[in-house]
Design an enzyme around this catalytic site. Structure first.
Site, PDB file in Angstrom:
ATOM      1  N   TYR A 130      -0.784  11.732  14.993  1.00 37.58           N
ATOM      2  CA  TYR A 130      -0.227  10.436  14.574  1.00 37.58           C
ATOM      3  C   TYR A 130       0.447   9.821  15.483  1.00 37.58           C
ATOM      4  CZ  TYR A 130       3.544   8.938  10.908  1.00 37.58           C
ATOM      5  OH  TYR A 130       4.576   8.629  10.218  1.00 37.58           O
TER       6      TYR A 130
ATOM      7  N   THR B 204       0.851  -1.245  -0.084  1.00 34.95           N
ATOM      8  CA  THR B 204       0.675  -0.170  -0.213  1.00 34.95           C
ATOM      9  C   THR B 204       0.948   1.154  -0.409  1.00 34.95           C
ATOM     10  OG1 THR B 204      -0.444   0.784   2.529  1.00 34.95           O
ATOM     11  CG2 THR B 204      -1.740  -1.169   0.936  1.00 34.95           C
TER      12      THR B 204
ATOM     13  N   ALA C 229       2.661   2.540  -2.333  1.00 36.26           N
ATOM     14  CA  ALA C 229       3.563   2.555  -3.655  1.00 36.26           C
ATOM     15  C   ALA C 229       4.008   3.382  -4.502  1.00 36.26           C
ATOM     16  CB  ALA C 229       3.529   0.797  -4.153  1.00 36.26           C
TER      17      ALA C 229
ATOM     18  N   GLY D 273       7.836   7.090  -2.565  1.00 31.86           N
ATOM     19  CA  GLY D 273       8.664   6.992  -1.009  1.00 31.86           C
ATOM     20  C   GLY D 273       8.993   5.948  -0.711  1.00 31.86           C
ATOM     21  N   ILE D 274       8.990   5.195   0.457  1.00 30.82           N
ATOM     22  CA  ILE D 274       9.058   4.057   1.025  1.00 30.82           C
ATOM     23  C   ILE D 274       8.421   2.581   0.308  1.00 30.82           C
ATOM     24  CG2 ILE D 274       8.636   2.719   2.594  1.00 30.82           C
ATOM     25  CD1 ILE D 274       9.336   4.684   4.678  1.00 30.82           C
ATOM     26  N   GLY D 275       7.426   2.860   0.304  1.00 30.84           N
ATOM     27  CA  GLY D 275       6.487   2.089  -1.149  1.00 30.84           C
ATOM     28  C   GLY D 275       6.564   2.115  -2.086  1.00 30.84           C
TER      29      GLY D 275
HETATM   30  P1  NAP Z   1       5.513   9.547   1.440  1.00 39.19           P
HETATM   31  O1  NAP Z   1       6.037   9.740   0.407  1.00 39.19           O
HETATM   32  O2  NAP Z   1       4.435  10.235   1.334  1.00 39.19           O
HETATM   33  O3  NAP Z   1       3.797   8.653   0.651  1.00 39.19           O
HETATM   34  C1  NAP Z   1       3.290   8.115   1.277  1.00 39.19           C
HETATM   35  C2  NAP Z   1       2.054   7.075   0.284  1.00 39.19           C
HETATM   36  O4  NAP Z   1       0.857   6.601   1.237  1.00 39.19           O
HETATM   37  C3  NAP Z   1       1.408   7.369  -0.704  1.00 39.19           C
HETATM   38  O5  NAP Z   1       2.298   6.282  -1.924  1.00 39.19           O
HETATM   39  C4  NAP Z   1       0.790   7.811  -1.064  1.00 39.19           C
HETATM   40  O6  NAP Z   1      -0.274   7.843  -1.901  1.00 39.19           O
HETATM   41  C5  NAP Z   1      -0.238   6.667   0.007  1.00 39.19           C
HETATM   42  N1  NAP Z   1      -1.431   6.907   0.701  1.00 39.19           N
HETATM   43  C6  NAP Z   1      -1.737   8.544   1.432  1.00 39.19           C
HETATM   44  N2  NAP Z   1      -3.274   8.101   2.098  1.00 39.19           N
HETATM   45  C7  NAP Z   1      -3.495   7.306   1.206  1.00 39.19           C
HETATM   46  C8  NAP Z   1      -4.518   5.711   1.146  1.00 39.19           C
HETATM   47  N3  NAP Z   1      -6.092   6.617   2.003  1.00 39.19           N
HETATM   48  N4  NAP Z   1      -5.082   4.962   0.986  1.00 39.19           N
HETATM   49  C9  NAP Z   1      -3.834   4.620   0.328  1.00 39.19           C
HETATM   50  N5  NAP Z   1      -3.135   5.198   0.104  1.00 39.19           N
HETATM   51  C10 NAP Z   1      -2.452   6.004   0.599  1.00 39.19           C
HETATM   52  O7  NAP Z   1       5.323   8.807   3.025  1.00 39.19           O
HETATM   53  P2  NAP Z   1       6.817   7.759   2.951  1.00 39.19           P
HETATM   54  O8  NAP Z   1       7.076   8.494   3.221  1.00 39.19           O
HETATM   55  O9  NAP Z   1       6.766   6.886   2.072  1.00 39.19           O
HETATM   56  O10 NAP Z   1       5.769   7.157   4.161  1.00 39.19           O
HETATM   57  C11 NAP Z   1       5.385   5.998   3.917  1.00 39.19           C
HETATM   58  C12 NAP Z   1       5.504   5.009   5.957  1.00 39.19           C
HETATM   59  O11 NAP Z   1       6.082   5.499   6.106  1.00 39.19           O
HETATM   60  C13 NAP Z   1       4.050   5.687   6.042  1.00 39.19           C
HETATM   61  O12 NAP Z   1       3.296   4.921   7.672  1.00 39.19           O
HETATM   62  C14 NAP Z   1       4.825   6.948   7.225  1.00 39.19           C
HETATM   63  O13 NAP Z   1       3.691   6.951   8.549  1.00 39.19           O
HETATM   64  C15 NAP Z   1       5.637   5.801   7.670  1.00 39.19           C
HETATM   65  N6  NAP Z   1       7.660   6.536   7.611  1.00 39.19           N
HETATM   66  C16 NAP Z   1       8.016   7.697   6.876  1.00 39.19           C
HETATM   67  C17 NAP Z   1       8.800   8.090   8.361  1.00 39.19           C
HETATM   68  C18 NAP Z   1       9.167   9.718   7.019  1.00 39.19           C
HETATM   69  O14 NAP Z   1      10.272   9.783   7.968  1.00 39.19           O
HETATM   70  N7  NAP Z   1       9.521   9.323   5.972  1.00 39.19           N
HETATM   71  C19 NAP Z   1       9.047   8.371   9.470  1.00 39.19           C
HETATM   72  C20 NAP Z   1       8.593   7.342   9.958  1.00 39.19           C
HETATM   73  C21 NAP Z   1       7.511   6.755   9.850  1.00 39.19           C
HETATM   74  P3  NAP Z   1      -0.653   9.099  -3.080  1.00 39.19           P
HETATM   75  O15 NAP Z   1       0.673   9.256  -3.759  1.00 39.19           O
HETATM   76  O16 NAP Z   1      -1.281   8.999  -3.795  1.00 39.19           O
HETATM   77  O17 NAP Z   1      -0.860  10.519  -2.395  1.00 39.19           O
END
Ligand code: NAP
Length: 249
Positions: free
Chosen positions: A159, A15, A17, A20-22
């Site tokens: 959060y 999910t 994807a 970022g991480i996904g």
């Molecule tokens: P990101 O770059 O903002 O990417 C977020 C992804 O989640 C995007 O693909 C977005 O899709 C998708 N998304 C958001 N809401 C959604 C929904 N309701 N249904 C389906 N997809 C949804 O974030 P990231 O940094 O890669 O974060 C990934 C995970 O790691 C998150 O759970 C975040 O809380 C966790 N995390 C991140 C960090 C950090 O420092 N980056 C730290 C701790 C934890 P769209 O592109 O379509 O919006």
């Protein structure tokens, strides 16, 4: 290619994807020969770029705009996959959003959005796809959590609560699914260099990196490698919240 699941209709579900991480997680599984189901909420162009890159790596990749904060949307996905005779062998619950602000400035809608996107999504996805995994008595679930779920962060109460919930969800579900040979773990990320942190000014970023003993933010690629390594580990590794933060917390 290595470690590809035996059955040709078994897919890894990731999910969030589109970036970022996904995104990195999807491409890491693709590089190891796994077929993929990739989801995002509204960014179809970016999601299809990931799909094209995965297919380039030689695997099958199905992409869907599925809002994982909405149970009906997840049920529709289940129906679409059933029609394609595709089943899920591994779940990576990665989609998430952040909200920054004092509790008194957090609206009811903000709270609901964060809780449903970060926590309820894990429930909706697991409830929907676990029966297939139980039937085959194997599988891995990895929930992407945060260090703020361990320690709490000021100005990120919603959060932190959502990720604390993910941690408890992970530990409880691991106990429920261990008898079925399914592992459930979470990765509590520290600061990872993705769009989620794009609000940081250069000065704030420098200060943050100064506070991290490793001297830098983590990368999405190294997070993806950790996620992948857990899924090829023994299912005896289960119920763990594994912190990935460069020694920060
Ligand atoms: P990101 O770059 O903002 O990417 C977020 C992804 O989640 C995007 O693909 C977005 O899709 C998708 N998304 C958001 N809401 C959604 C929904 N309701 N249904 C389906 N997809 C949804 O974030 P990231 O940094 O890669 O974060 C990934 C995970 O790691 C998150 O759970 C975040 O809380 C966790 N995390 C991140 C960090 C950090 O420092 N980056 C730290 C701790 C934890 P769209 O592109 O379509 O919006």
């Amino acid at each position: 290619m290595k470690n590809k699941p035996a059955a040709s209709n078994d897919y890894v579900l990731v999910t969030g994807a589109s970036r970022g991480i996904g995104k990195e997680t999807a491409l890491t599984f693709a590089s190891h020969g796994y077929d993929l189901i990739i989801l995002s909420r509204h960014n179809i162009e970016k999601l299809n770029e990931v799909k094209a890159a995965a297919e380039q790596a030689g695997v099958k990749c199905l992409s869907f705009l599925t809002d994982v904060s909405d149970y009906d949307s997840v049920l529709l996905l289940k129906q679409q996959l059933q029609e394609m005779q595709v089943s899920v062998s591994t779940i990576i619950n990665n989609a998430g959003i952040s909200f920054f602000g004092l509790l008194q400035d957090t609206g009811i809608r903000d709270w609901e959005q964060v809780i449903h996107t970060n926590l309820s999504s894990c429930f909706y996805i697991c409830k929907t796809f676990i029966p297939q995994m139980i039937a085959r008595q194997s599988g891995h679930i990895i929930n992407i959590s945060s260090v703020w779920g361990n320690t709490g962060a000021a100005c990120e109460v919603a959060y932190s609560a959502s990720k604390g919930g993910v941690n408890a969800f992970t530990k409880a579900l691991a106990k429920e699914l261990a008898p079925s040979g399914i592992s459930v773990n979470a990765i509590a990320c520290g600061a990872i260099d993705t769009e989620m942190n794009s609000r940081l000014s250069p000065e704030e970023r420098q200060q943050l990196e100064y506070e991290i003993p490793s001297g830098r933010m983590g990368t999405a690629a190294e997070t993806a490698e950790l996620i992948y390594s857990i899924t090829v580990s023994t299912p005896y590794l289960t119920g763990q919240i594994i912190t990935l933060d460069g020694g920060w917390t």
